[in-house]
Design a protein around this motif. Structure first.
Motif, short mmCIF file in Angstrom:
data_model
loop_
_atom_site.label_atom_id
_atom_site.label_comp_id
_atom_site.label_asym_id
_atom_site.label_seq_id
_atom_site.Cartn_x
_atom_site.Cartn_y
_atom_site.Cartn_z
N ASP A 49 0.83 -1.20 0.00
CA ASP A 49 0.00 0.00 0.00
C ASP A 49 0.87 1.26 0.00
O ASP A 49 2.10 1.17 -0.14
CB ASP A 49 -0.96 -0.03 1.20
N ALA A 50 0.24 2.41 0.17
CA ALA A 50 0.95 3.70 0.10
C ALA A 50 2.04 3.79 1.16
O ALA A 50 3.02 4.51 0.98
CB ALA A 50 -0.03 4.86 0.22
N GLN A 51 1.87 3.08 2.27
CA GLN A 51 2.90 3.07 3.33
C GLN A 51 3.92 1.95 3.14
O GLN A 51 4.69 1.66 4.05
CB GLN A 51 2.24 2.93 4.71
N ARG A 52 3.87 1.32 2.00
CA ARG A 52 4.76 0.20 1.66
C ARG A 52 4.55 -1.00 2.56
O ARG A 52 5.44 -1.82 2.74
CB ARG A 52 6.24 0.63 1.70
N ARG A 53 3.36 -1.11 3.09
CA ARG A 53 3.05 -2.28 3.92
C ARG A 53 2.32 -3.32 3.08
O ARG A 53 1.54 -2.96 2.19
CB ARG A 53 2.20 -1.87 5.12
N PRO A 54 2.54 -4.61 3.34
CA PRO A 54 1.88 -5.65 2.55
C PRO A 54 0.35 -5.56 2.65
O PRO A 54 -0.19 -5.58 3.76
CB PRO A 54 2.37 -6.95 3.18
N ALA A 55 -0.31 -5.42 1.52
CA ALA A 55 -1.76 -5.35 1.50
C ALA A 55 -2.35 -6.64 0.93
O ALA A 55 -3.54 -6.90 1.06
CB ALA A 55 -2.21 -4.15 0.65
N GLY A 56 -1.50 -7.43 0.30
CA GLY A 56 -1.99 -8.65 -0.31
C GLY A 56 -0.94 -9.22 -1.23
O GLY A 56 0.25 -8.88 -1.13
N ALA A 57 -1.41 -10.08 -2.13
CA ALA A 57 -0.48 -10.74 -3.04
C ALA A 57 -1.18 -11.02 -4.36
O ALA A 57 -2.41 -11.09 -4.43
CB ALA A 57 0.00 -12.06 -2.44
N GLU A 58 -0.37 -11.19 -5.40
CA GLU A 58 -0.87 -11.75 -6.65
C GLU A 58 -0.40 -13.20 -6.71
O GLU A 58 0.78 -13.49 -6.45
CB GLU A 58 -0.34 -10.99 -7.87
N ALA A 59 -1.32 -14.10 -7.03
CA ALA A 59 -0.97 -15.51 -7.20
C ALA A 59 -0.49 -15.71 -8.64
O ALA A 59 -1.16 -15.31 -9.59
CB ALA A 59 -2.20 -16.38 -6.94
N LEU A 60 0.69 -16.31 -8.79
CA LEU A 60 1.25 -16.55 -10.12
C LEU A 60 1.57 -18.04 -10.24
O LEU A 60 2.28 -18.60 -9.41
CB LEU A 60 2.50 -15.68 -10.32
N VAL A 61 1.04 -18.66 -11.27
CA VAL A 61 1.16 -20.11 -11.39
C VAL A 61 2.53 -20.52 -11.93
O VAL A 61 3.12 -19.82 -12.76
CB VAL A 61 0.01 -20.68 -12.27
N CYS A 253 0.10 7.58 -7.12
CA CYS A 253 -0.07 6.13 -7.04
C CYS A 253 -0.10 5.73 -5.56
O CYS A 253 0.63 6.28 -4.74
CB CYS A 253 1.07 5.43 -7.76
N ARG A 254 -0.96 4.76 -5.24
CA ARG A 254 -1.12 4.35 -3.85
C ARG A 254 -0.91 2.84 -3.64
O ARG A 254 -1.10 2.33 -2.54
CB ARG A 254 -2.53 4.73 -3.35
N ALA A 255 -0.59 2.13 -4.70
CA ALA A 255 -0.40 0.68 -4.56
C ALA A 255 0.66 0.24 -5.56
O ALA A 255 0.74 0.77 -6.67
CB ALA A 255 -1.71 -0.06 -4.80
N TYR A 256 1.47 -0.73 -5.13
CA TYR A 256 2.65 -1.09 -5.91
C TYR A 256 2.92 -2.59 -5.85
O TYR A 256 2.65 -3.24 -4.85
CB TYR A 256 3.89 -0.39 -5.38
N GLN A 257 3.54 -3.06 -6.93
CA GLN A 257 3.97 -4.46 -7.00
C GLN A 257 5.24 -4.48 -7.84
O GLN A 257 5.32 -3.80 -8.85
CB GLN A 257 2.87 -5.31 -7.64
N GLY A 258 6.23 -5.24 -7.41
CA GLY A 258 7.44 -5.34 -8.22
C GLY A 258 8.59 -5.83 -7.37
O GLY A 258 8.49 -5.94 -6.15
N TYR A 259 9.72 -6.12 -8.04
CA TYR A 259 10.86 -6.70 -7.36
C TYR A 259 11.39 -5.82 -6.24
O TYR A 259 12.01 -6.32 -5.30
CB TYR A 259 12.00 -6.99 -8.36
N LEU A 260 11.14 -4.49 -6.31
CA LEU A 260 11.58 -3.61 -5.23
C LEU A 260 10.97 -4.04 -3.90
O LEU A 260 11.60 -3.91 -2.85
CB LEU A 260 11.17 -2.16 -5.55
N PHE A 261 9.77 -4.57 -3.94
CA PHE A 261 9.07 -4.97 -2.71
C PHE A 261 9.12 -6.47 -2.48
O PHE A 261 9.00 -6.92 -1.35
CB PHE A 261 7.62 -4.48 -2.77
N GLY A 262 9.27 -7.22 -3.54
CA GLY A 262 9.37 -8.67 -3.39
C GLY A 262 9.14 -9.39 -4.71
O GLY A 262 8.33 -8.98 -5.52
N GLN A 263 9.89 -10.47 -4.91
CA GLN A 263 9.71 -11.33 -6.08
C GLN A 263 8.55 -12.28 -5.81
O GLN A 263 8.18 -12.48 -4.65
CB GLN A 263 10.96 -12.19 -6.26
#
Ligand code: C2E
Ligand code: MG
Ligand code: MG
Ligand code: MG
Length: 279
Positions: A49-61, A253-263
């Motif tokens: 989220d905007a505070q860089r705290r985990p808000a959830g995940a994307e499931a990738l097969v 922007c208020r939500a982020y996903q990418g290697y900066l936060f986690g693979q």
């Protein structure tokens, strides 16, 4: 005409073509086997989220191939889509994701997590899709309002009225929709306005060169402004650097996903990461 026939005749006996056809047939039968044999696993990539705290995940097969090792979706999703195997595979992904969501919901430390699941165009167009999702929610006890379905524009271009109706049915259960790879398709803004979407997902191709390509930077700013004016949340995917993050944050922007936060990682690694980010 003679030329076309000649070309076909040549390619028919072309050993490289022949090898490709054989490899594809092999992959097809391996894939069918893999669905029966339970060779798939879900990896989880954090969304913050905007505070860089985990808000959830994307499931990738991922496909744990007995000889070839771990195969990413780029190596089999297109074939699964073409052959229709995406329907049983997609069902397995949704069922597995819902079971995980139900487990997270039972623990205070993880109860807030949302799970985003990719749904392919062919899977979404199955007339039974909404009923299947409803049944999975009931069977697993997963909270519908924590489930986010990621669709691409290709799922939405045909048969507009039926698509909207299906989305409305699922939204009434509490499910949210995100439009994946946004900016790479062809949907008109008038059309976008009619869809019951909750989130736009800025395609990673625009984020990649954000800092060096002014066109990508303006596309990203435009998508953020569009989300704002349509009342849609926006998430950026493929965020790899602090500079990209800072640009995105500065433009709303208020939500982020990418290697900066986690693979994308296996479940145990994902959960260990959550525990670590709790301090
Ligand atoms: P997507 O849904 O757009 O997923 C994002 C892809 O970007 C993932 O690739 C992810 O690993 C990768 N990625 C995430 N962060 C970064 C980053 O910072 N930099 C870079 N360069 N890449 C990043 P992946 O896991 O290989 O998946 C590729 C695509 O396969 C997905 O794109 C999605 O369209 C499809 N896919 C994955 N799982 C499923 C599934 O369960 N069902 C269906 N239908 N499609 C799936
Ligand atoms: Mg996705
Ligand atoms: Mg995407
Ligand atoms: Mg993609």
């Amino acid at each position: 005409q003679a030329k076309a026939a000649g070309r076909n005749a040549v390619s028919f006996f072309d050993p490289i073509m022949q090898a490709a056809v054989t490899a594809r047939a092999r992959l097809h039968s391996d894939l069918r086997q893999a669905i029966r044999g339970g060779q798939f696993e879900l990896h989880y990539q954090v969304q913050v989220d905007a505070q860089r705290r985990p808000a959830g995940a994307e499931a990738l097969v991922r496909w744990r191939h007995p000889e070839k090792g771990l195969i990413h979706p780029g190596g089999f999703i297109d074939l699964a889509e073409e052959t229709g195997l995406i329907v049983p595979l997609g069902h397995w992904v949704l069922a597995t994701g819902c079971r995980q969501l139900a487990l997270w919901a039972r623990h205070p430390a993880t109860a807030h997590l949302r799970l985003a699941v990719n749904v392919s165009a062919r899977q979404f167009r199955q007339p039974s899709f909404a009923d299947e999702v409803r049944a999975l929610l009931e069977q697993t006890g997963a909270p519908a309002d924590r489930l986010k379905l990621e669709l691409t524009e290709s799922s939405l271009i045909e048969d507009t009225e039926a698509v909207i109706e299906r989305m409305e049915t699922l939204r009434a259960l509490g499910i949210r929709f995100a439009l994946d790879d946004f900016g790479t398709g062809y949907s008109s803004l008038a059309y976008l306005k009619r869809l019951p979407l909750a989130q736009l997902k800025i395609d990673q191709s625009f984020v990649r060169d954000l800092m060096s390509d002014p066109n990508d930077a303006s596309i990203v700013r435009t998508i953020l402004a569009l989300g704002d004016s349509l009342g849609l949340a926006v998430i950026a995917e493929g965020v790899e650097t602090e500079a990209q993050y800072a640009f995105l944050a500065a433009h709303g922007c208020r939500a982020y996903q990418g290697y900066l936060f986690g693979q994308p990682v296996a479940l145990d690694v994902f959960e260990a990461g959550l525990a670590a980010s709790d301090g």
